[in-house]
Write a protein that holds these residues in place. Structure first.
Motif, PDB file in Angstrom:
ATOM      1  N   LEU A  25       0.843  -1.190   0.000  1.00 50.33           N
ATOM      2  CA  LEU A  25       0.000   0.000   0.000  1.00 50.33           C
ATOM      3  C   LEU A  25       0.882   1.244   0.000  1.00 50.33           C
ATOM      4  O   LEU A  25       0.652   2.181  -0.772  1.00 50.33           O
ATOM      5  CB  LEU A  25      -0.907  -0.012   1.235  1.00 50.33           C
ATOM      6  CG  LEU A  25      -1.861   1.176   1.383  1.00 50.33           C
ATOM      7  CD1 LEU A  25      -2.895   1.168   0.260  1.00 50.33           C
ATOM      8  CD2 LEU A  25      -2.541   1.143   2.747  1.00 50.33           C
ATOM      9  N   GLY A  58      -6.268   9.107  -0.069  1.00 46.22           N
ATOM     10  CA  GLY A  58      -6.526   8.030   0.885  1.00 46.22           C
ATOM     11  C   GLY A  58      -5.598   7.991   2.080  1.00 46.22           C
ATOM     12  O   GLY A  58      -5.532   6.981   2.781  1.00 46.22           O
ATOM     13  N   LYS A  69      -1.621  -3.515   2.836  1.00 46.81           N
ATOM     14  CA  LYS A  69      -3.024  -3.218   3.111  1.00 46.81           C
ATOM     15  C   LYS A  69      -3.447  -3.873   4.418  1.00 46.81           C
ATOM     16  O   LYS A  69      -3.197  -5.055   4.645  1.00 46.81           O
ATOM     17  CB  LYS A  69      -3.904  -3.707   1.968  1.00 46.81           C
ATOM     18  CG  LYS A  69      -3.717  -2.926   0.673  1.00 46.81           C
ATOM     19  CD  LYS A  69      -4.640  -3.434  -0.421  1.00 46.81           C
ATOM     20  CE  LYS A  69      -4.455  -2.617  -1.705  1.00 46.81           C
ATOM     21  NZ  LYS A  69      -5.336  -3.091  -2.801  1.00 46.81           N
ATOM     22  N   GLY A  70      -4.076  -3.097   5.288  1.00 47.63           N
ATOM     23  CA  GLY A  70      -4.589  -3.629   6.532  1.00 47.63           C
ATOM     24  C   GLY A  70      -3.577  -3.844   7.631  1.00 47.63           C
ATOM     25  O   GLY A  70      -3.942  -4.280   8.727  1.00 47.63           O
ATOM     26  N   ARG A  98     -12.114   8.927   5.972  1.00 45.98           N
ATOM     27  CA  ARG A  98     -12.149   7.541   5.482  1.00 45.98           C
ATOM     28  C   ARG A  98     -10.829   7.149   4.797  1.00 45.98           C
ATOM     29  O   ARG A  98     -10.776   6.826   3.604  1.00 45.98           O
ATOM     30  CB  ARG A  98     -13.328   7.325   4.542  1.00 45.98           C
ATOM     31  CG  ARG A  98     -13.583   5.842   4.285  1.00 45.98           C
ATOM     32  CD  ARG A  98     -14.852   5.589   3.492  1.00 45.98           C
ATOM     33  NE  ARG A  98     -16.045   5.633   4.327  1.00 45.98           N
ATOM     34  CZ  ARG A  98     -17.266   5.246   3.921  1.00 45.98           C
ATOM     35  NH1 ARG A  98     -17.425   4.800   2.689  1.00 45.98           N
ATOM     36  NH2 ARG A  98     -18.297   5.320   4.735  1.00 45.98           N
ATOM     37  N   PRO A  99      -9.725   7.160   5.532  1.00 46.12           N
ATOM     38  CA  PRO A  99      -8.420   6.844   4.927  1.00 46.12           C
ATOM     39  C   PRO A  99      -8.226   5.353   4.683  1.00 46.12           C
ATOM     40  O   PRO A  99      -8.781   4.514   5.398  1.00 46.12           O
ATOM     41  CB  PRO A  99      -7.437   7.338   5.990  1.00 46.12           C
ATOM     42  CG  PRO A  99      -8.173   7.139   7.295  1.00 46.12           C
ATOM     43  CD  PRO A  99      -9.609   7.471   6.970  1.00 46.12           C
ATOM     44  N   GLU A 100      -7.427   5.051   3.680  1.00 46.40           N
ATOM     45  CA  GLU A 100      -6.904   3.697   3.520  1.00 46.40           C
ATOM     46  C   GLU A 100      -5.650   3.520   4.376  1.00 46.40           C
ATOM     47  O   GLU A 100      -5.320   2.417   4.793  1.00 46.40           O
ATOM     48  CB  GLU A 100      -6.567   3.425   2.054  1.00 46.40           C
ATOM     49  CG  GLU A 100      -7.769   3.371   1.132  1.00 46.40           C
ATOM     50  CD  GLU A 100      -7.361   3.097  -0.290  1.00 46.40           C
ATOM     51  OE1 GLU A 100      -6.852   1.994  -0.563  1.00 46.40           O
ATOM     52  OE2 GLU A 100      -7.545   4.002  -1.143  1.00 46.40           O
ATOM     53  N   LEU A 101      -4.944   4.639   4.616  1.00 47.84           N
ATOM     54  CA  LEU A 101      -3.753   4.644   5.467  1.00 47.84           C
ATOM     55  C   LEU A 101      -3.878   5.787   6.467  1.00 47.84           C
ATOM     56  O   LEU A 101      -4.033   6.945   6.078  1.00 47.84           O
ATOM     57  CB  LEU A 101      -2.489   4.823   4.631  1.00 47.84           C
ATOM     58  CG  LEU A 101      -1.168   4.961   5.412  1.00 47.84           C
ATOM     59  CD1 LEU A 101      -0.876   3.691   6.210  1.00 47.84           C
ATOM     60  CD2 LEU A 101      -0.008   5.269   4.461  1.00 47.84           C
ATOM     61  N   ARG A 152      -7.573  -0.919  13.019  1.00 48.69           N
ATOM     62  CA  ARG A 152      -6.885  -1.839  12.105  1.00 48.69           C
ATOM     63  C   ARG A 152      -7.766  -3.050  11.793  1.00 48.69           C
ATOM     64  O   ARG A 152      -7.863  -3.494  10.642  1.00 48.69           O
ATOM     65  CB  ARG A 152      -5.559  -2.286  12.722  1.00 48.69           C
ATOM     66  CG  ARG A 152      -4.602  -3.008  11.754  1.00 48.69           C
ATOM     67  CD  ARG A 152      -4.966  -4.463  11.483  1.00 48.69           C
ATOM     68  NE  ARG A 152      -5.007  -5.236  12.697  1.00 48.69           N
ATOM     69  CZ  ARG A 152      -3.962  -5.850  13.223  1.00 48.69           C
ATOM     70  NH1 ARG A 152      -2.802  -5.812  12.629  1.00 48.69           N
ATOM     71  NH2 ARG A 152      -4.103  -6.555  14.338  1.00 48.69           N
ATOM     72  N   LYS A 186      -0.055   3.106  -3.265  1.00 47.47           N
ATOM     73  CA  LYS A 186      -0.815   2.338  -4.252  1.00 47.47           C
ATOM     74  C   LYS A 186      -0.111   2.356  -5.614  1.00 47.47           C
ATOM     75  O   LYS A 186      -0.732   2.546  -6.659  1.00 47.47           O
ATOM     76  CB  LYS A 186      -2.251   2.844  -4.345  1.00 47.47           C
ATOM     77  CG  LYS A 186      -3.047   2.610  -3.065  1.00 47.47           C
ATOM     78  CD  LYS A 186      -4.535   2.877  -3.223  1.00 47.47           C
ATOM     79  CE  LYS A 186      -4.818   4.347  -3.406  1.00 47.47           C
ATOM     80  NZ  LYS A 186      -6.285   4.615  -3.388  1.00 47.47           N
ATOM     81  N   GLY A 210     -10.104  -2.673   9.068  1.00 49.27           N
ATOM     82  CA  GLY A 210      -9.575  -2.670   7.708  1.00 49.27           C
ATOM     83  C   GLY A 210      -8.699  -1.506   7.303  1.00 49.27           C
ATOM     84  O   GLY A 210      -8.216  -1.461   6.166  1.00 49.27           O
ATOM     85  N   THR A 211      -8.478  -0.553   8.214  1.00 51.31           N
ATOM     86  CA  THR A 211      -7.635   0.600   7.889  1.00 51.31           C
ATOM     87  C   THR A 211      -6.184   0.299   8.221  1.00 51.31           C
ATOM     88  O   THR A 211      -5.866  -0.114   9.336  1.00 51.31           O
ATOM     89  CB  THR A 211      -8.088   1.840   8.692  1.00 51.31           C
ATOM     90  OG1 THR A 211      -9.461   2.107   8.431  1.00 51.31           O
ATOM     91  CG2 THR A 211      -7.259   3.063   8.313  1.00 51.31           C
TER      92      THR A 211
END
Length: 235
Positions: free
Chosen positions: A3, A78, A28-29, A153-156, A182, A62, A185-186
């Motif tokens: 990620l 993100g 990811k995750g 709403r972050p991915e990281l 975590r 990404k 799912g973040t």
């Protein structure tokens, strides 16, 4: 594909070299910890990722370089940064601070769902949502700061010293909440000086000293390292 991929990162403040060579990755995750003394380059690393300072080296999110991205566009990509010292809008209410974290988002229903998620994660904030944020305790302010970042709403999620200035009872709640984020799912990259708490929750850990990555491994591997035990764990 990670990620986040950081390789041979270099950052200078004028003629002063703050980061000489740092390499990390976040899948990811994953929940990744970064340990090190004051001046090691931990905060500078997060600032480089969020593009609030210039850097050299590989900085990919990404599988795309972050270098061309302006700081104000990083959240849209993100990545949300919860800075050291919380940096709340002290005169605004808890609710207004949280809502500002969602300023880029247009779907009001999704924003409301994420607000409910924050209140579930930190129930005291629901009770105090109309209260001026400056009147909260240090631990409660940290909850607002983390919640505000989650509203993007972050991915990281980047967390800089979330345990600083917090009473021991609330510190445990903060770290438990980070684990839950975590699990939801973040991916998280947390910079900390509290090595014991970080090793308890992190999947993998990097250790920085003098602007360089000197150790990396699973939490169990780092916790078993004799140097880490002596310098960071007091064993």
């Amino acid at each position: 594909m990670p990620l986040l991929e950081v390789a041979d990162l270099k950052v200078s403040y004028g003629k002063a070299l703050a980061i000489e060579s740092v390499s990390i990755r976040v899948e990811k995750g994953e929940l990744i910890g970064v340990l090190g003394p004051n001046g090691a380059g931990k905060t500078t690393l997060l600032k480089a990722i969020s593009r609030s300072i210039a850097s050299q080296g590989t900085l990919n999110f990404k599988d795309a370089s972050l270098h061309p991205i302006e700081p104000y566009n990083v959240v849209a990509k993100g990545i949300c940064h919860c800075p050291e010292g919380r940096k709340l809008f002290s005169e605004l209410s808890v609710l207004k601070n949280l809502q500002l974290g969602a300023y880029l988002r247009k779907n009001n229903a999704d924003v409301q769902n994420d607000l409910e998620r924050v209140f579930t994660l930190f129930p005291v904030l629901r009770e105090r949502q109309w209260q001026q944020s400056s009147t909260l305790s240090g631990g409660e302010q940290q909850m607002v700061a983390i919640g505000r970042a989650l509203m993007g709403r972050p991915e990281l999620l980047l967390l800089d010293e979330p345990s600083v200035g917090i009473a021991p009872r609330l510190k445990g709640l903060i770290f438990d909440s980070i684990q839950q984020i975590r699990k939801d799912g973040t991916a998280i990259l947390i910079v900390e000086q509290d090595a014991t708490s970080t090793l308890r929750i992190a999947d993998r850990v990097y250790v920085l000293e003098h602007g360089r990555t000197i150790r990396e491994g699973t939490s169990a591997e780092i916790a078993g390292d004799k140097y880490i035990q002596q310098i960071y764990l007091g064993v």
